[in-house]
Design a protein around this motif. Structure first.
Motif, mmCIF file in Angstrom:
data_model
loop_
_atom_site.group_PDB
_atom_site.id
_atom_site.type_symbol
_atom_site.label_atom_id
_atom_site.label_comp_id
_atom_site.label_asym_id
_atom_site.label_seq_id
_atom_site.Cartn_x
_atom_site.Cartn_y
_atom_site.Cartn_z
ATOM 1 N N TYR A 181 -22.488 -31.489 -5.088
ATOM 2 C CA TYR A 181 -22.930 -29.776 -5.638
ATOM 3 C C TYR A 181 -22.728 -29.583 -7.163
ATOM 4 C CZ TYR A 181 -20.787 -29.162 -1.017
ATOM 5 O OH TYR A 181 -20.862 -28.886 0.235
ATOM 6 N N TYR A 182 -22.216 -29.968 -7.814
ATOM 7 C CA TYR A 182 -22.465 -29.384 -9.589
ATOM 8 C C TYR A 182 -24.415 -30.067 -9.798
ATOM 9 C CZ TYR A 182 -21.485 -28.957 -13.905
ATOM 10 O OH TYR A 182 -21.341 -28.499 -16.014
ATOM 11 N N GLU A 183 -24.050 -31.645 -9.577
ATOM 12 C CA GLU A 183 -25.218 -31.968 -10.541
ATOM 13 C C GLU A 183 -26.373 -31.487 -10.024
ATOM 14 O OE1 GLU A 183 -24.521 -36.363 -10.490
ATOM 15 O OE2 GLU A 183 -22.516 -36.075 -11.572
ATOM 16 N N PRO A 184 -26.629 -31.154 -8.806
ATOM 17 C CA PRO A 184 -27.622 -31.136 -7.946
ATOM 18 C C PRO A 184 -27.994 -29.350 -8.461
ATOM 19 C CG PRO A 184 -26.755 -32.142 -6.306
ATOM 20 C CD PRO A 184 -25.750 -32.064 -7.590
ATOM 21 N N ASP A 264 -27.292 -14.601 -3.280
ATOM 22 C CA ASP A 264 -28.432 -15.055 -4.011
ATOM 23 C C ASP A 264 -28.760 -16.277 -3.009
ATOM 24 O OD1 ASP A 264 -30.372 -16.237 -4.912
ATOM 25 O OD2 ASP A 264 -29.856 -16.571 -7.157
ATOM 26 N N ARG A 265 -30.159 -15.420 -2.291
ATOM 27 C CA ARG A 265 -30.317 -16.567 -0.969
ATOM 28 C C ARG A 265 -30.959 -18.832 -1.290
ATOM 29 N NH1 ARG A 265 -35.416 -13.643 2.367
ATOM 30 N NH2 ARG A 265 -33.957 -12.137 2.610
ATOM 31 N N PHE A 270 -28.520 -23.348 -0.558
ATOM 32 C CA PHE A 270 -28.815 -24.842 -0.706
ATOM 33 C C PHE A 270 -26.850 -24.573 -0.043
ATOM 34 C CE2 PHE A 270 -26.188 -28.012 -4.112
ATOM 35 C CZ PHE A 270 -26.839 -28.842 -3.828
ATOM 36 N N LEU A 271 -25.975 -24.160 -0.423
ATOM 37 C CA LEU A 271 -24.623 -24.520 0.422
ATOM 38 C C LEU A 271 -24.197 -24.752 1.978
ATOM 39 C CD1 LEU A 271 -22.659 -21.929 -2.195
ATOM 40 C CD2 LEU A 271 -22.993 -24.346 -2.270
ATOM 41 N N GLN A 272 -25.753 -23.379 2.751
ATOM 42 C CA GLN A 272 -25.141 -23.719 4.026
ATOM 43 C C GLN A 272 -26.600 -25.663 4.379
ATOM 44 O OE1 GLN A 272 -27.926 -21.092 6.090
ATOM 45 N NE2 GLN A 272 -27.825 -22.075 8.094
ATOM 46 N N LEU A 273 -27.324 -25.473 3.998
ATOM 47 C CA LEU A 273 -27.512 -27.236 4.075
ATOM 48 C C LEU A 273 -26.305 -28.171 3.480
ATOM 49 C CD1 LEU A 273 -30.989 -27.491 2.646
ATOM 50 C CD2 LEU A 273 -30.358 -27.454 4.670
ATOM 51 N N CYS A 274 -25.568 -28.152 2.087
ATOM 52 C CA CYS A 274 -24.367 -29.188 2.154
ATOM 53 C C CYS A 274 -23.923 -29.665 3.412
ATOM 54 C CB CYS A 274 -24.021 -28.703 0.484
ATOM 55 S SG CYS A 274 -25.052 -29.046 -0.393
ATOM 56 N N GLN A 275 -23.637 -27.809 3.435
ATOM 57 C CA GLN A 275 -22.202 -28.207 5.028
ATOM 58 C C GLN A 275 -22.596 -28.128 5.965
ATOM 59 O OE1 GLN A 275 -20.422 -23.975 5.136
ATOM 60 N NE2 GLN A 275 -19.256 -24.473 7.049
ATOM 61 N N GLU A 276 -23.658 -28.518 6.320
ATOM 62 C CA GLU A 276 -24.448 -28.728 7.912
ATOM 63 C C GLU A 276 -24.836 -30.425 7.924
ATOM 64 O OE1 GLU A 276 -27.883 -26.248 8.135
ATOM 65 O OE2 GLU A 276 -27.045 -25.225 9.056
ATOM 66 N N ARG A 281 -18.329 -32.993 6.130
ATOM 67 C CA ARG A 281 -17.018 -32.849 6.944
ATOM 68 C C ARG A 281 -17.267 -31.203 7.468
ATOM 69 N NH1 ARG A 281 -14.928 -35.600 3.487
ATOM 70 N NH2 ARG A 281 -13.003 -34.145 3.512
ATOM 71 N N LYS A 282 -18.167 -29.931 7.972
ATOM 72 C CA LYS A 282 -18.883 -29.213 7.970
ATOM 73 C C LYS A 282 -17.304 -28.213 7.295
ATOM 74 C CE LYS A 282 -21.047 -30.557 10.882
ATOM 75 N NZ LYS A 282 -22.211 -30.612 11.154
#
Length: 517
Positions: A181-184, A264-265, A270-276, A281-282
């Protein structure tokens, strides 16, 4: 100056009590968090792990692989089909907290008549991060369990092993947050370094802290994988948890900024892609950022279990209570400081239409009992704050420039010590005022009032449901009782010390005439 109440999607409109770091239940909606996990393509396992998941989050997945022969009257052709597992939605929000049992993995497989051979499935490349937690017990790691160990000692070793594994998993998750999360986000310029610093706080400082404890705990394991004394190690390490004061206090503003940035889109995508992705782990980003706080409140539970299963002659019985005292002191300090930070955060977000709305009780409040959305008798949505010494009704507004949502104070705030609370039965009239809505029936309502110098200041309010109504009533009763007790004590002291008289007069100078809303 009034704007549409729906402008702030990040607001949680149900009564949200402040996150308490005590192990007892509170009114926050953090209870019952669920952690979901990925599965392999052929067999589905569902694992829940209360005591190994430091934040109390469990994971449950259901999946079935089934195949059916074609029913068409043509040349039989193998037809493979998979039924995706149904997952319960993740519910985030607000400390409560930890489950009470460990459930083993269970498998679900559809039993059916012999089926034609299914097409070969191509396995995806395994993720570099674990997709599910290891629910292995200490006894599972020992090949030849010593027969001399009593059931009580085995239980003690299980709890110590759980403590060790919890540290290992927390380190993995915190490292994952930094790497994924942080670095990307910093490299892709999704957020500025300043914004990321506010959201992630001092998370970086917590990783080496827990790595130190993990190393010490692993070094305690003997040749038979048993741990003798664990008390001295914990007694020496627990003072390091003072670092949690800074981290947990920062979470109040961090959560608000993260919710605001989700508008912000680019951030949202980005957060949605990470969560999926499988590594999450969702869980969303905030679930990971809240793990340290959840871990902090689990330590007392683990220590109590270790103490409970320690024999009377064991030296740990001398050091575990001392370690518990240090831990409880730190938890209480974190709880108090976090409450003060939350109170100050929302107090700074208040905007006043009139100078007379600035009650001294608001400025002298040290914490919030709860806050959330309620409707008044006109059907208007209000965001209500129950501070330690005052009840404040507001309307959320977005500032002209990009920034956090602010709250415009609506009518006159009411001192908690002067509040009168009335529970209105469903369908009962509201004293001349009618709630506007699609239906005539009035449900989940209560009335708060305070007598001024010439008129009664009254608000008839409606909660979203009966549960939220009871939350508000419970918090209001607690605030009223404690405020009156505090005021009585102040008056008693002021009679002996005239210099304290001005404190006792705080509420008397704040009454303003107002009609029912």
């Amino acid at each position: 100056m009034e704007k549409d109440e729906t402008t702030a999607e990040s607001l949680s409109w149900s009564p949200v009590q402040r996150e308490r770091l005590s192990t007892c239940a509170n009114l926050s909606d953090y209870a019952g968090k669920k952690r979901k996990q990925g599965t392999g393509p052929e067999i589905m396992t569902a694992t829940t792990e209360d005591k190994e998941e430091e934040d109390g989050l469990g994971s449950l997945e259901h999946s079935k692989d089934a195949e059916e022969p074609s029913n068409k009257r043509v040349k039989p052709v193998g037809k493979g089909s998979g039924l995706a597992g149904l997952m319960a939605p993740v519910k985030t929000p607000s400390l409560k907290r930890l489950g009470q049992s460990i459930q083993r993995s269970i498998s679900f497989r559809t039993e059916a008549r012999p089926l034609p051979m299914a097409p070969v499935r191509v396995r995806q490349k395994a993720s570099s991060f674990p997709r599910r937690r290891n629910s292995q017990l200490w006894s599972d790691t020992v090949e030849n369990l010593c027969q001399d160990l009593s059931a009580r000692e085995i239980k003690r070793q299980e709890v110590i092993y759980e403590l060790t594994q919890g540290e290992k998993q927390l380190i993995e998750d915190l490292s994952l947050v930094k790497k994924v999360y942080y670095e990307p986000m910093l490299k892709l310029d999704i957020m500025t370094e300043s914004e990321l610093g506010q959201i992630f706080g001092t998370l970086d400082n917590l990783i080496p802290l827990h790595e130190d404890l993990l190393t010490k705990l692993e070094n305690l394991r003997g040749s038979e994988k048993t741990v003798g004394e664990v008390g001295p190690t914990l007694l020496d390490w627990f003072p390091c948890l003072e670092a949690y004061v800074t981290y947990c206090c920062n979470q109040v503003g961090a959560k608000a900024l993260l919710d605001q940035k989700k508008q912000d889109r680019r951030v949202q995508h980005f957060l949605q892609l990470c969560q999926e992705s499988s590594f999450s782990r969702k869980l969303d980003l905030w679930n990971f950022l809240d793990l340290p706080r959840s871990r902090l409140v689990k330590y007392p539970l683990l220590l109590k279990e270790i103490q409970k299963n320690t024999p009377a002659e064991h030296p740990d019985l001398d050091t575990i209570p001392e370690a518990m005292d240090i831990l409880q002191r730190i938890v209480s300090e974190v709880d108090r400081k976090t409450g003060e930070a939350e109170c100050e955060f929302y107090r700074q977000g208040l905007t006043y239409m009139e100078e007379g709305q600035r009650l001294p009780e608001i400025q002298h409040s040290r914490f919030l009992y709860c806050h959330g959305e309620l409707k008044n008798s006109k059907g208007q949505k209000l965001y209500v704050f129950l501070f330690e010494l005052a009840l404040v009704l507001t309307r959320p507004v977005c500032p002209e420039r990009e920034g956090l949502v602010q709250f415009q104070v609506y009518r006159q705030p009411l001192p908690a010590a002067h509040l009168l609370l009335e529970d209105l039965p469903d369908g009962e009239g509201t004293g001349g005022s009618s709630f506007r809505g699609a239906f005539n029936s009035v449900k989940n309502c209560f009335r708060v009032s305070s007598r001024g110098r010439s008129k009664v200041l009254s608000h008839s309010l409606q909660a979203n449901d009966s549960f939220n109504k009871q939350q508000w009533i419970s918090c209001l009763r607690q605030a009223i009782v404690q405020s009156r007790d505090s005021q009585s004590e102040t008056l008693r002291q002021s009679s002996a010390d005239p210099g304290l008289c001005h404190i006792a007069e705080l509420s008397l100078n704040s009454d303003v005439e107002m009609t029912d809303t």
